[in-house]
Design a protein around this motif. Structure first.
Motif, PDB file in Angstrom:
ATOM      1  N   GLN A  33       0.879  -1.172   0.000  1.00 48.79           N
ATOM      2  CA  GLN A  33       0.000   0.000   0.000  1.00 48.79           C
ATOM      3  C   GLN A  33       0.918   1.223   0.000  1.00 48.79           C
ATOM      4  OE1 GLN A  33      -3.676  -0.066   0.379  1.00 48.79           O
ATOM      5  NE2 GLN A  33      -3.336   1.992  -0.433  1.00 48.79           N
ATOM      6  N   GLU A  35       2.540   4.782   0.264  1.00 49.94           N
ATOM      7  CA  GLU A  35       2.390   6.047   0.980  1.00 49.94           C
ATOM      8  C   GLU A  35       2.869   7.209   0.119  1.00 49.94           C
ATOM      9  OE1 GLU A  35       4.468   5.909   4.657  1.00 49.94           O
ATOM     10  OE2 GLU A  35       3.334   4.200   5.432  1.00 49.94           O
ATOM     11  N   LYS A  68       3.519   0.245   3.149  1.00 50.96           N
ATOM     12  CA  LYS A  68       3.428  -0.904   4.045  1.00 50.96           C
ATOM     13  C   LYS A  68       2.994  -2.141   3.285  1.00 50.96           C
ATOM     14  CE  LYS A  68       2.716   1.513   8.409  1.00 50.96           C
ATOM     15  NZ  LYS A  68       1.864   1.659   9.609  1.00 50.96           N
ATOM     16  N   ILE A  70       0.966  -5.270   2.533  1.00 50.35           N
ATOM     17  CA  ILE A  70      -0.392  -5.691   2.888  1.00 50.35           C
ATOM     18  C   ILE A  70      -0.699  -7.117   2.437  1.00 50.35           C
ATOM     19  CG2 ILE A  70      -1.320  -3.355   2.975  1.00 50.35           C
ATOM     20  CD1 ILE A  70      -2.436  -3.776   0.165  1.00 50.35           C
ATOM     21  N   LYS A  80       7.101  -9.446   6.458  1.00 47.02           N
ATOM     22  CA  LYS A  80       5.797  -9.713   7.050  1.00 47.02           C
ATOM     23  C   LYS A  80       4.829  -8.574   6.754  1.00 47.02           C
ATOM     24  CE  LYS A  80       6.940  -7.832  11.644  1.00 47.02           C
ATOM     25  NZ  LYS A  80       8.271  -7.303  11.287  1.00 47.02           N
ATOM     26  N   ILE A  81       3.550  -8.892   6.832  1.00 46.57           N
ATOM     27  CA  ILE A  81       2.514  -7.882   6.635  1.00 46.57           C
ATOM     28  C   ILE A  81       2.667  -6.806   7.710  1.00 46.57           C
ATOM     29  CG2 ILE A  81       0.022  -7.458   6.753  1.00 46.57           C
ATOM     30  CD1 ILE A  81      -0.372 -10.209   5.472  1.00 46.57           C
ATOM     31  N   GLY A  82       2.605  -5.547   7.298  1.00 46.92           N
ATOM     32  CA  GLY A  82       2.778  -4.417   8.211  1.00 46.92           C
ATOM     33  C   GLY A  82       4.154  -3.794   8.165  1.00 46.92           C
ATOM     34  N   ASP A  83       5.151  -4.486   7.572  1.00 43.37           N
ATOM     35  CA  ASP A  83       6.483  -3.895   7.430  1.00 43.37           C
ATOM     36  C   ASP A  83       6.406  -2.621   6.595  1.00 43.37           C
ATOM     37  OD1 ASP A  83       7.830  -5.791   8.903  1.00 43.37           O
ATOM     38  OD2 ASP A  83       8.538  -6.944   7.171  1.00 43.37           O
ATOM     39  N   ARG A  84       7.070  -1.569   7.077  1.00 41.49           N
ATOM     40  CA  ARG A  84       7.197  -0.341   6.273  1.00 41.49           C
ATOM     41  C   ARG A  84       8.480  -0.461   5.470  1.00 41.49           C
ATOM     42  NH1 ARG A  84       9.146   5.248   6.968  1.00 41.49           N
ATOM     43  NH2 ARG A  84      10.280   4.421   8.741  1.00 41.49           N
ATOM     44  N   ASP A 110      12.441   2.747  11.846  1.00 45.89           N
ATOM     45  CA  ASP A 110      11.344   3.645  12.211  1.00 45.89           C
ATOM     46  C   ASP A 110      11.764   5.114  12.185  1.00 45.89           C
ATOM     47  OD1 ASP A 110       9.661   1.498  12.571  1.00 45.89           O
ATOM     48  OD2 ASP A 110       9.972   1.387  14.741  1.00 45.89           O
ATOM     49  N   SER A 329      -1.299  10.039   7.332  1.00 50.98           N
ATOM     50  CA  SER A 329      -0.827   8.652   7.401  1.00 50.98           C
ATOM     51  C   SER A 329       0.640   8.514   7.006  1.00 50.98           C
ATOM     52  CB  SER A 329      -1.668   7.752   6.498  1.00 50.98           C
ATOM     53  OG  SER A 329      -1.463   8.082   5.151  1.00 50.98           O
TER      54      SER A 329
END
Length: 331
Positions: A33, A35, A68, A70, A80-84, A110, A329
């Protein structure tokens, strides 16, 4: 999904905002997804069918994505899902979603913002590969950067200083050179109003420069090469000038110098482990403040063609960033 679409090859004003089918990740891909996505010179070449990689129409440009994960492809186990992540994907980034091969994916610390990652890490990794892996730039050596106010050029200026070199920045206006000084350049040459070869000789007390990084090509290559030192290294990065120069082969003979190609795209695949080590170094240097990355200019997805036109016309020094999601976001 919403996207900037190239339906026929041409200039940025021909791009359209519309809908493309949602991508699905293949076995060794992840779905992101998006950004933000950086605007780069290869984007201009790709939409005009002038780049070495040629996507099928219709497609969305944009090769410097942050977003990220998805969805994972069936064989993906190291993400993994959620990794930026940062995805260096060549095209497809001016869209809400993109599926990318895992070898083009880098999980971001981060502390590094999405905008800095999308706006700087592609050009920084290209310049770093050139200076470190191809030229073996050493502390105390002199680095000359052509097109120094551009994305690759500014990256090379910052990295050259971080690596302990004396940096001479070359550009086509005094305004651009002032920007290079703000980014750390020790000396500058306006190659539109000054004789490039003579100024190199003057600034190096006749010795010449140890390393030249050239993303420009055209008429500047010959005089720059004539100003290289004995056993110097000339890095060919690209041809933003539009003309591929013809080099008199007696010059490398007389100078005892090397002419070296810098093709980050292939290096990152063939030497993936080394590339990831380089990226980790860049992460650390950004976090330590040794390098700051590019100044940024933000565009909404609907205004993405304007970001490309600003780059084409070289109106500003800011690196264009396309915002795909809502501002709140974006890290």
């Amino acid at each position: 999904m919403k996207a900037v679409i190239c339906e026929e090859f041409g200039l940025p004003e021909n791009l359209k905002i519309g809908e493309l089918p949602d991508p699905r990740p293949k076995e060794n891909q992840v779905l992101i997804q998006v950004e933000v996505c950086g605007v780069s010179y290869p984007d201009l070449l790709i939409i005009q069918n002038k780049y070495q990689f040629k996507p099928e129409l219709p497609f969305s440009p944009g090769g410097e994505v942050v977003g990220k994960i998805i969805e994972l492809g069936d064989s993906v186990s190291n993400l993994k899902i959620g990794d930026r992540v940062l995805a260096l994907c060549r095209w497809g980034g001016f869209a809400e979603k993109i599926a990318v091969d895992t070898d083009r994916i880098f999980v971001l610390p981060d502390e590094i913002s999405s905008k800095i990652a999308a706006g700087s890490l592609y050009s920084l990794s290209t310049a770093f590969h050139g200076l470190k892996d191809r030229a073996n730039l050493q502390e105390g050596e002199t680095l000359l950067v052509l097109g120094a106010s551009g994305a690759i050029g500014i990256a090379a200026v910052e990295l050259g200083k971080a690596m302990g070199a004396k940096v001479i920045a070359c550009a086509s206006s005094d305004e651009k050179l002032e920007y290079c000084r703000c980014k750390g350049a020790d000396e500058t040459i306006n190659y539109e109003t000054e004789d490039l070869k003579s100024r190199i000789k003057e600034l190096t007390n006749g010795k010449g420069v140890d390393v030249i990084l050239d993303p420009v090509g055209g008429k500047y290559t010959d005089p720059a090469l004539r100003g290289i030192a004995w056993k110097g290294r000339y890095l060919i990065v690209g041809f933003a000038n539009g003309d591929i120069p013809k080099i008199p082969m007696n010059l490398p003979l007389l100078k005892g110098c090397s002419i070296v190609g810098v093709f980050w795209g292939n290096f990152s695949k063939v030497e993936a482990s080394q590339n990831r080590q380089n990226m980790e170094t860049l992460f650390h240097w950004i976090l330590e403040g040794k390098i700051t990355g590019h100044d940024l200019g933000l565009y909404a997805l609907e205004n993405a063609p304007s970001g490309l036109m600003a780059l084409q016309e070289r109106k500003i020094f800011k690196k264009g960033i396309i915002k795909i999601t809502q501002p709140q976001s974006i890290k």
